[in-house]
Design an enzyme around this catalytic site. Sequence first.
Site, PDB file in Angstrom:
ATOM      1  CE  LYS A 352     -34.318  24.439  91.554  1.00  0.00           C
ATOM      2  NZ  LYS A 352     -34.872  25.099  90.362  1.00  0.00           N
ATOM      3  CB  VAL A 353     -27.461  22.278  94.198  1.00  0.00           C
ATOM      4  CG1 VAL A 353     -26.231  23.030  94.695  1.00  0.00           C
ATOM      5  CG2 VAL A 353     -28.690  22.650  95.039  1.00  0.00           C
TER       6      VAL A 353
END
Length: 357
Positions: A352-353
């Site tokens: 996600k990051v």
Amino acid sequence: MTATPPAPDQHRPGRIMSREMAEQPAVLRRLLTKGAPEIRETARRIAARQPRFVLLTARGTSDNAALYAKYLLEILLGKPCGLTSMSTTTAYGARPDLTDVLVITISQSGGSPDLIDSTRAAREAGAVTLAVTNNPDSPLAAVSEFHIDILAGPERALPATKTYTASLLALYLFVEGLRGVDGTRAAARLPELTEGILARREEVRVLAGRYRFAGRMVLTSRGYGYPTAKEAALKLMETSYIPALSYSGADLLHGPLAMVDNVSPVIAIVTDGRGGRALQPVLERLRDRGADLVVIGPRDQVDLASAGFALPAEQVAEELQPVLEILPLQMLAHEVTLARGQDPDAPRALAKVTETR
């Protein structure tokens, strides 16, 4: 004690992405009601600084939102605008003079090191820095002078959906604010129109059948629709793993058109306005080549193609249509991925990051 069985769809592939796509009308309403006043005030304060130039910094989905902002800034504001190459700062150590330059950094998480480092360097070089994130407590927000919260709420599916449309609307409201206009009036119908499009999932499911066995895809558009083509290609690649190439319609004619045949699908995003009119010669060439052409756009354009998804584009200004255009393409990526036996909630090799440097 007998354990409570999980809900029937708790582990259903694509459940999280589907739920987050469905949240988009509520997110847009929240931005128009709760977020807009603060965005207008931020725009007013930045406009008072009279920036001479704008630089946009982003990666991935946020980079496509940045490209949309570039069109807004250049067309509506007449402000010179560019997309940054962060490696010039983070890898090569360049320190350009950014006095009186507005640097806008867009990141859903606000946590990628290169975005943070380049924004910090820009501020040290004299820039007015603005972070647009979904996390007001992020490191990126902390190093920026100004911040806009897109108010999308937690996004758990790896493919970004609601944070993308929220970023588009937040950037639109900001640019309108820079020129002293209340953008909420023109955007007021977006939540309602979004609900209507998301309710047409069965149409998209039928359309997805064309792409279940696709070896590659080409997406094209012009003007405000071009960021949509790039974002749709990214969604298809990261969820279904189909190689999807995105081109401006003008660039498509400069060579890549040669690879188009009657086997490889082409998706054209046709905005209702100048961008759509500029794309017409490209659509004619694609039809002449017998391309399997699918159009996302006005009904009269869909009727000329092999298939498509008609949008209520005439009900909003051209510059707001990208918020609607991406919705059937998000659903298409979701449905194609499921048809290929994969889970769009958890693409392989992605986080996600993304911590680029």
